[in-house]
Structures are given as structure tokens and as C-alpha cells.
Design an enzyme around this catalytic site. Sequence first.
Site, PDB file in Angstrom:
ATOM      1  N   GLU A   1       0.805  -1.228   0.000  1.00  0.00           N
ATOM      2  CA  GLU A   1       0.000   0.000   0.000  1.00  0.00           C
ATOM      3  C   GLU A   1       0.833   1.272   0.000  1.00  0.00           C
ATOM      4  OE1 GLU A   1      -3.063   0.069   2.949  1.00  0.00           O
ATOM      5  OE2 GLU A   1      -3.958  -1.810   2.280  1.00  0.00           O
TER       6      GLU A   1
ATOM      7  N   GLU B   1      -4.785  -8.781   0.888  1.00  0.00           N
ATOM      8  CA  GLU B   1      -5.579  -8.508   2.092  1.00  0.00           C
ATOM      9  C   GLU B   1      -7.048  -8.597   1.733  1.00  0.00           C
ATOM     10  OE1 GLU B   1      -4.576  -4.940   4.272  1.00  0.00           O
ATOM     11  OE2 GLU B   1      -2.425  -5.319   4.034  1.00  0.00           O
TER      12      GLU B   1
END
Length: 807
Positions: free
Chosen positions: A439, A514
Site C-alpha cells: 500500500e 488482504e
Amino acid sequence: MKRSPFILLALVALCVFSAEYLFAQERSRTNIDDDWKFHFGNASDPSKDFNYRIANIMKKTGNAGRTCIAPDFVDSLWTTVQLPHDWAVALPFVQSPNEDVMAHGYKPVGGLFPESSIGWYRKKFMIQPSDSGQRFSVTFDGVYRDAVVWLNGHYLGNNTSGYIGKTYDITDIVNFNAPNVLVVRVDATQYEGWFYEGAGIYRHVWLNRHHSFHIVENGMFVTTVIGSGDAAVKVATVVENQLPTPVAGTVQTVIADREGRVVAQSSEAPCSFGMNERRTVTHTLTVLRPSLWSLDDPYRYRAESIVRANGKIIDRVGVRFGIRTITIDALNGVMVNGRPVKIQGVNCHQDHAGVGSALPDYLQGYRIRLLKDMGATAYRTSHNPPTPELLDACDSLGMLVLDETRLLNSGSEYIDQFARLIMRDRNHPSVFMWSIGNEEGYVHTTSAGKRIAITMLAKQRELDPTRTSTYAADVANVFQGVNEVIPVRGFNYRVNGIVPYHADHGDQPIIGTEMGSTVTTRGIYETDTIRCYVPDQDITFPWWANRAEDWWPLAAEHPWMMGGFVWTGFDYRGEPTPYQWPNINSHFGIMDMCGFPKNIYYYYQSWWSQDDVIHLSPHWNWKGAEGKHIDVWVNSNADSVELFLNAKSLGMKRMVRYSHLKWDVLYTPGALEAVGYRSGKRITARVETTGDPFVIRLTPSKVSLSNDGRDAVVINVSVIDREGRDVPDAQNEIVFSLRGAAKFIGVGNGDPSSHEPDQCVDGAWQRKLFNGRCQVIVQGGHGNEGVTIEAAAKGLNPATLMLRSHN
């Protein structure tokens, strides 16, 4: 002929080193975790930081000034600690509006807390004079963070990483006739993550001894190719000569099976090395009818490289490895030994209830076993290099690992960290893929992000061409940037973008890095904004996430999707979601911080394991709620389930695959029973209204402790009524005591809003039950007499547990 002094000196040197070969000892690796001294420093006041930053310790080699770096500094008033050591977990909770303090679990560590963010460690050890002539180094597996290291007043170096270890050569400055003093200053004022990271020397430290003609650190790389009936095992060994003269020797490789039987060995390959020369020697050996490493049978072999000189063994290093093939493609996902394996994975941070980030080795395997029992097949080390013992547990128990570096960064510091990670971990059969980051929203769709990724991928392929990499991207159907060059596209959430992305980029494998992120509180069945609890069902999730039932059917039904990693396997300190204070840890876990299952655990177990699963929730202790409606959930892989209340049927329902069943039930005390049928087999689950708590029950994870001073046991605590039934809503305070060669090292109960201490002073170990459960962790000592643990609570019959000691 008259010889020059230089030639005579060289001949004398050769004679000396020949004698050294004759009497050389093989290498040793000694754990030096015991008996460290610890004291807080101060980040803002040098006078309270042992004069560090005002004493000029850099003006002369070995100059330590009037600081605690000096070998003769008196540290008798410092606290004695055993490593691994996390000083943050023992600190109190502090309410603060600062975002980073909140994210790290409201512990007073970081720039706002100078008095508890610097830690000094000192360790004394001896080296025998008979070891003179060998080389010595010290390895730190992990220090959080920014560790500066000295030995005997000499500066060794600095490791800024809080996660990947580092080794320092100490050969030139060790003492043979006096104690050696190792000093470490740990600076935790700067965070690396946005979650609890701990503080201190929280992994092992090793003293290494080896010959000057030796195999380098992480210098063996084992790769395998499976043929028809046999396997070719290639062992590349990097050997270095640090003698002040050239040297000739041989390198041999031997492979042994699990029982230690030699199954293949090479000849001794002759090689010559110049002074300070480093060279790779490669052997390819054949293992007939190999046992393959797999998730169901994690069989490992041992490869040992042996260095000889003058016919004597000078050095030998062994590594465990697995013979297996792992392929990843856009059509079939992951295949292990030619068989498809769906990634039924979990993300995990590295802390555990009571002990913070300083986990005993036993806890690594304990946690992996809990995940295996649920049906998990894979583990992502989010978001940092793991401790080596975690990978050892995954190797030996059969769990695939997505091994992740801390930061997407190709600068010299971070590319070195990435290289150290790969070199250290590339022989682990459990590691099936690398992750180059997570991220990185500031750069991951930019040209800079793409170029950084290219550099990191090149380094990965250079050091490990046998595996590939992914990157955890929190963007949907976006291709530019890192995703243009990453071999495996990772999705963090953004479930609705997965199918369109696959349609546009069908040749790029896809994995859910995720997924999920349902927030739940074990044993709670209503939203409680005061105590910061959420219902223990697959209901609540942040806006950016999704429920278990939203993502898993997508992964399960599409062969091209490898599967995914749930955020998270366990609750963890910090990143409190969806609340802030008094909530001090996450609610994301499938299990709480102690490893106690929440109800969502049984959803995943239903669809991930091959076992017959049926689970009924909630509990049935609802005094005062008679006649009120209660939602009853059944998680099961049964074909159909019938629900009974006090033997009266409330109806049968068909189970929709990858879903759950629910009934609206008017509460009446008694017994609630679910009866399921799976392929004609009857399976049941039952909850009952219990009586009041009567006696404490202690359930150990094993019944004996090794007396090596490092082993540990997890003791789960519950209370039962007079009928022997667990009381699921008990909240009693439990007091613990212990006799024998052991000590308590942590307590917990899974309450995400509890501010009770995780670690207590001796004689005052205690913890309240949270919804019927708590946990205490015991670490063994060095005695043989066994250990007795007692638990008591006001108004309850106590419990006693005896553990054997063994060598």
C-alpha cells in the site's frame, strides 16, 4: 642462497597457519540471550542518556568516554533481563490524541515520550584463550529499532531496521583473558509501521565462531528440480578466505534425510583462494525417490557443506530444505508438486497477548498450529521480515509463506534490507513468494513506483531466481505504476475490481493480499460504543473492507484467483478499529490476541478444512432476556441443519455453500442444539444455559517444559459450573502463583479495551476473565523438579496444574 626477510616472514606465516589448520575447531553458534542488563535512556536529555551525544566517543578508536559504553561502567543497578525482550509491552497505556500513539496501541513509545523510547543493553561474555586464531561475530536477529552496537568500547555499526537482523564481525577486538562487554543503544523514537511494533532486542542474539577459511553467512543456496523418480539438488556454497595468505582446500556437500541417513554426497571439489577472495562452489547431487515437502507432509532434508584444508575439516554449515516444486500461473493459481493449492491465508503482525513482540520460539509454532487447525494454508508476514523461528515453524508444520519486506524502496538502505531478507530466507521451503511492499499510495501508480519495483524485482531475481514476487496494492482496476511490472497482482480489498482487472489483464496471476477485515469482539453480541465492542459475527466491517462471505466465494469459485490472505489471523495491538480509546487493539482477528477463536473462525474452518464442522452461536446465558428475540447463527459445511430448543425443532434449513444459517429464536433457558447432515453423516453442536462459576479450569498446550530456560507453555484458563460446563460469560479475576524452575512472562484475555497490565511484578500475576477466558504464558527455567501452577479466584474452587521438566 640468502633469503629476504619478507620471504622468511611469509614462510613462518605459512607454518603458523598450517598448524592452525591442524588444530582448528569447527564453527559454533552460541545463544547469548541470558543475563543482559537493561536501563532506559532519554531521547531529549543527554545527561539522562548516559552522556550519549555530549561525550565525544568518536574521536579515537575504542574511546567510550564517560558513558555506559565504557567496558568498566558499573551496571549493577540496571535491571537483569532475558532476551527476547520488548520493553514497550510492560509500559502502561496512555490516552493521547496523537495518531501514531493511538496506532501503536497507546503505549508511551515514540518521539513524544523521550524517557521511555531509548533503551540501553549491556552483556558480558567470555571467550576462551584456546579459541584464539578463530574469527568471531555477533548476530542480532531483530532489534526495534535503530540499534547502535559497541564491543569493548569499539563502535561496530548501526542497523536502522526494526525487523531484519544484522551481523557484526568482532574478531579484531575480542578479549581472551578478560570479559567482553557488548553494548547496544536502541532508539524507538521513530516508528516504522502504523501498528504496535514493540521496542528493544526482541529477537535472539548469537555469538558465532568460525575459521578464517569459511563459508560466509547465509552462504548456502539449495535449489531442487524434480525428475521422474529422482530429484536434482543443486547446492551453491560461497566460501571465503580471510587468512593473510592464499589457501588451497576442498569443498564437499552431503545430503541427509530426516533420520540423518546420508542419501547423496559429492566428491571433494579442490579450490584455491587468494587472500580475501570469495568464491562460489556448486555441487549438483541426485536424491533417489525423494520425499516431497508439502502442506500435508512437510518433509525436509539437510544439506551440509564441508570445507577442508590439509585434510582437516575447517568449517561446515548445514541447512534444512525441502524438495518440492511450486508453480504460479494466471490460469491455475498456485500448484505445489503439481497439485492445486488454494491460498487460504491470513495476514499477521508478530505480537501476542502478554509478551508483545518478544515471543518465545514455542509460541511461533503454537500460533501456526492454531491456524492450521482452522484450515489455513498460507501466512503473510505483514508488513515486515519475520523472525527466523516463524519460518522454521511454517517449514516443519506445512504452511506456505508470503515473505514481505518492510518498504517499497530501492535506496541503498532498503535494497540492502531486502537483500538480507532474501539471502536469509531463500532456503525455507515454506516461502513460496516474495512481497516487495504494501500500500505505497504515494508512489505505486507513478513512474517512480514502477522504476523502484523494477530495481527491487531485479535484486530478487538475482538472489533468488526460483521464486516470483507480488505487491499488495490498495487500488482496484488500476494497471499503471507498480502493477505494470509486478509478476503477481496483489489486491488489498477492492473486491469489486478483481473480476474486471482479470478480464483486462488475463495473463497476470492474481492473489488477494488482504481480504475480509470483519471486525468482531469475542463473546459480544451487540454494538457497544462505550466499551468499544462490536458483535461477534460476520456483520461489521470498515468502508474499505469486506465481510468473509463477500470475498471468499469469489476466491473459491475462480480457479484463476490464487485465493487470499484475511486481515487478520489474530487481533494485534494498535490500529484500533472501528473505535479509539479505550479500545487499544484491533478487532480484525479471526482469533483474539490470545488465540481464542471468534465465531468467524468457524466460518473459515467450515470452508477451508476437510473436517466435519458445525458451530452454534451465541452462548445461551441470557438471564433477563426471556421472551426476547436472539439471532442464532450456525457455521457449518453440512448439507443441511436442523435447530432444536429444549428438544423442540425450530426447523431444518439447507446450507448455501460459502454461507451460514440463521434462526430468529425467542430466548428460553435450556439447551440449544444444531443437528447437521453432511453426506449422510450426522454432526451436532450444543450450547446450554449454565450455572454460576464454580471451579477454575487450566488447560495447558503441553504437559512438560524443557529445562533449557527458553521453552514455554500456553495455559488457557476458563471456569466451569457444578455440571462441568464452561461458563461463557464469566468475568472473574484470576490470581496466579508458581513453584519450580519457571516464571510467568505474560497474561492476556483478548479484551480489546482492557488496560490491565500484560506483565506483572512477581507475586502479583493476575488477569480478569473476558467472556469466560484468559491466558497465562509460562517460560521454563533450568531445574529438573517440575513446575506447579496454581490459579485462584474469590468465591471459586482453585485449580492446580503440574508440568514435568525434561532435558
